[in-house]
Design an enzyme around this catalytic site. Structure first.
Site, PDB file in Angstrom:
ATOM      1  N   GLU A 122     -61.406 -39.021 -59.074  1.00 20.62           N
ATOM      2  CA  GLU A 122     -61.862 -39.394 -60.415  1.00 20.62           C
ATOM      3  C   GLU A 122     -63.047 -40.353 -60.337  1.00 20.62           C
ATOM      4  O   GLU A 122     -63.057 -41.253 -59.515  1.00 20.62           O
ATOM      5  CB  GLU A 122     -60.670 -40.067 -61.123  1.00 20.62           C
ATOM      6  CG  GLU A 122     -60.817 -40.255 -62.596  1.00 20.62           C
ATOM      7  CD  GLU A 122     -59.530 -40.832 -63.209  1.00 20.62           C
ATOM      8  OE1 GLU A 122     -58.428 -40.341 -62.906  1.00 20.62           O
ATOM      9  OE2 GLU A 122     -59.650 -41.801 -63.960  1.00 20.62           O
ATOM     10  N   GLU A 126     -66.261 -46.145 -68.678  1.00 21.72           N
ATOM     11  CA  GLU A 126     -65.368 -46.474 -69.786  1.00 21.72           C
ATOM     12  C   GLU A 126     -65.888 -47.649 -70.593  1.00 21.72           C
ATOM     13  O   GLU A 126     -66.429 -48.598 -70.043  1.00 21.72           O
ATOM     14  CB  GLU A 126     -63.962 -46.800 -69.268  1.00 21.72           C
ATOM     15  CG  GLU A 126     -63.180 -45.550 -68.976  1.00 21.72           C
ATOM     16  CD  GLU A 126     -62.204 -45.713 -67.843  1.00 21.72           C
ATOM     17  OE1 GLU A 126     -61.283 -44.916 -67.753  1.00 21.72           O
ATOM     18  OE2 GLU A 126     -62.371 -46.646 -67.028  1.00 21.72           O
ATOM     19  N   TRP A 210     -59.733 -42.842 -77.211  1.00 18.84           N
ATOM     20  CA  TRP A 210     -58.293 -42.993 -77.105  1.00 18.84           C
ATOM     21  C   TRP A 210     -57.935 -44.408 -77.524  1.00 18.84           C
ATOM     22  O   TRP A 210     -58.720 -45.339 -77.312  1.00 18.84           O
ATOM     23  CB  TRP A 210     -57.930 -42.741 -75.640  1.00 18.84           C
ATOM     24  CG  TRP A 210     -56.532 -42.995 -75.253  1.00 18.84           C
ATOM     25  CD1 TRP A 210     -55.425 -42.314 -75.684  1.00 18.84           C
ATOM     26  CD2 TRP A 210     -56.064 -43.983 -74.333  1.00 18.84           C
ATOM     27  NE1 TRP A 210     -54.316 -42.813 -75.084  1.00 18.84           N
ATOM     28  CE2 TRP A 210     -54.670 -43.837 -74.258  1.00 18.84           C
ATOM     29  CE3 TRP A 210     -56.682 -44.973 -73.565  1.00 18.84           C
ATOM     30  CZ2 TRP A 210     -53.887 -44.658 -73.435  1.00 18.84           C
ATOM     31  CZ3 TRP A 210     -55.908 -45.771 -72.755  1.00 18.84           C
ATOM     32  CH2 TRP A 210     -54.529 -45.606 -72.687  1.00 18.84           C
ATOM     33  N   THR A 221     -51.646 -52.015 -70.601  1.00 21.20           N
ATOM     34  CA  THR A 221     -52.722 -51.170 -71.105  1.00 21.20           C
ATOM     35  C   THR A 221     -53.322 -51.770 -72.374  1.00 21.20           C
ATOM     36  O   THR A 221     -54.536 -51.797 -72.556  1.00 21.20           O
ATOM     37  CB  THR A 221     -52.187 -49.751 -71.403  1.00 21.20           C
ATOM     38  OG1 THR A 221     -51.635 -49.216 -70.202  1.00 21.20           O
ATOM     39  CG2 THR A 221     -53.307 -48.839 -71.884  1.00 21.20           C
TER      40      THR A 221
END
Ligand SMILES: *[C@@H]1O[C@H](CO)[C@@H](O)[C@H](O)[C@H]1NC(C)=O
Ligand SMILES: *[C@@H]1O[C@H](CO)[C@@H](O)[C@H](O)[C@H]1NC(C)=O
Ligand SMILES: *[C@@H]1O[C@H](CO)[C@@H](O)[C@H](O)[C@H]1NC(C)=O
Ligand SMILES: *[C@@H]1O[C@H](CO)[C@@H](O)[C@H](O)[C@H]1NC(C)=O
EC number: 3.2.-.-
Length: 383
Positions: A122, A126, A210, A221
């Protein structure tokens, strides 16, 4: 032709650095998997300012509805449970992606542009909606999340108000993260755990937004995302004007020839009729000619896109109500592991182009107490 279930869902597709994806429909380093359809051309430009035509090279995740305007494709979160996400219908094997975009605003909202492979390599960009001064870069190799020390934040002039072009230039030797033509970070193969954590297998491109601070998200998170998402400030929109993709090894498909996950094991299958060729890693001709056409069944956004559950270890349970809400027997379940502990959100600015200085942007993962985010999604991929 046959249908293959794929396109794992919304949120996990674009999970931010602290939540490296741990689900793949088929992990080629664990078992034998179908070949990956390749972008059988040197490059592809998708201009979303011209409307929905550009979406033809991408599939939308479950519950995703994009709108289009002068600023391109609009990935809007208006309420809890939404995570508009698209992914390319093809893989590239080393290459460059450039995305001209504006990140979504709002504390607890995450915008992501991610390259990702079947064996969980990956490469990430972000943006946190509560931070209008930086962008995060990150990477993972083969889903290795044992150390969250790879994220580095870089300053960028108001990424929520200004369009910038964010690029990833990815070769077997190094990865460059580039903002508006300036390389901000370079990762050398050998610096990624002597190559073992170096992303090196065919990747798809995923983009989306998101709610990292949404209800049901793990505490770590939420903290990483900058706090709880306040949906009364919605809608929150990421705008993508265009995407340019260069495939350094164009092919009709890619095969994993062994379970090493090394780039040397990837077979580049060219199609005689395609007119495209490639200098080979390992060259072979292929009789199969996968189409990159995809069709995605439309789904009702109101049934709830994401289901968050916690579990331990590798096992997890699925919210069957949500699965059945998908009303077609072909739901896929995706899991994502999230660090138990809190992320450090302090941005770190590294002026160096070739070193990996800077602190981690993420927390630590407590093995044995994995928090899994279960998401269901649905898609068809015509091979
Ligand atoms: C995962 O990454 C860590 C940190 O680089 C490394 O020590 C470990 O050996 C890696 N695990 C595997 C299986 O490669
Ligand atoms: C959410 O946003 C609204 C509108 O700005 C504000 O009135 C409200 O106080 C916020 N709620 C929280 C919990 O911050
Ligand atoms: C691929 O095409 C280019 C130009 O189109 C040509 O120069 C090159 O020799 C070709 N390579 C192979 C391996 O056929
Ligand atoms: C490509 O693969 C063929 C067949 O395995 C091999 O003979 C040739 O040397 C390779 N070319 C390059 C440039 O690696």
């Amino acid at each position: 032709m046959r249908s293959r279930l794929t396109l794992a869902a919304a949120s996990l597709a674009i999970l931010p650095s602290v939540v490296c994806q741990t689900f793949t429909t088929c992990d080629p380093i664990k078992k034998t998997c179908p070949d990956d359809p390749g972008l059988n051309a040197d490059s592809l430009d998708a201009d979303f300012t011209h409307g929905s035509g550009a979406i033809s090279s991408f599939s939308a995740a479950a519950y995703t509805t994009l709108t289009y305007g002068d600023n391109g494709a609009e990935f809007t979160i208006a309420k809890q449970g939404q995570a508009p996400t698209i992914q390319s219908n093809f893989y590239i094997f080393f290459g460059m992606i450039s995305v001209t975009m504006r990140a979504a605003s709002g504390t607890g909202i995450v915008s992501s542009v991610v390259l990702q492979s079947d064996d969980l390599d990956e490469i990430d960009w972000e943006w946190l909606g509560g931070n209008s001064a930086t962008v995060e870069t990150n990477y993972f190799g083969k889903g290795n999340t044992t150390v969250y020390n790879r994220a580095i934040y870089y300053p960028v002039s108001d990424p929520q108000d200004n369009f910038h072009t964010y690029a990833i230039d990815w070769t077997a030797d190094r990865i460059k993260w580039i903002i508006d033509g300036t390389v901000v970070r370079t990762l050398q193969y050998g610096d990624a755990n002597e190559g073992k954590n170096y992303p090196q297998t065919p990747m798809i491109l995923k983009m989306g937004t998101w709610a990292g601070g949404g209800e049901g998200q793990p505490e770590g998170t939420i903290e990483w995302a900058g706090g709880k998402t306040n949906f009364s400030k919605a809608p929150s929109t990421m705008y993508v004007k265009n995407v340019q993709i260069t495939n350094y090894y164009p092919a009709s498909s890619y095969s994993f020839t062994d379970k090493s996950g090394r780039w040397q094991s990837i077979k580049v299958n060219t199609d005689a009729s395609s007119g495209s060729n490639s200098s080979n890693m390992t060259m072979s001709s292929s009789t199969s000619s996968p189409s990159t056409t995809a069709s995605v069944a439309p789904l009702d956004q109101n049934t709830g896109a994401a289901v968050a559950v916690t579990s331990t270890g590798e096992s997890y349970s699925v919210n069957t109500a949500s699965v059945s809400a998908l009303n077609s027997g072909s739901a896929v379940v995706a899991t994502t592991q999230v660090p138990a502990a809190t992320a450090s959100r302090s941005p770190t600015h590294s002026g160096s182009q070739s070193t990996q200085t800077g602190s981690s942007g993420a927390g630590r993962l407590g093995i044995g107490a994995l928090t899994l985010l279960i998401t269901v999604g649905l898609g068809f991929w015509v091979l």
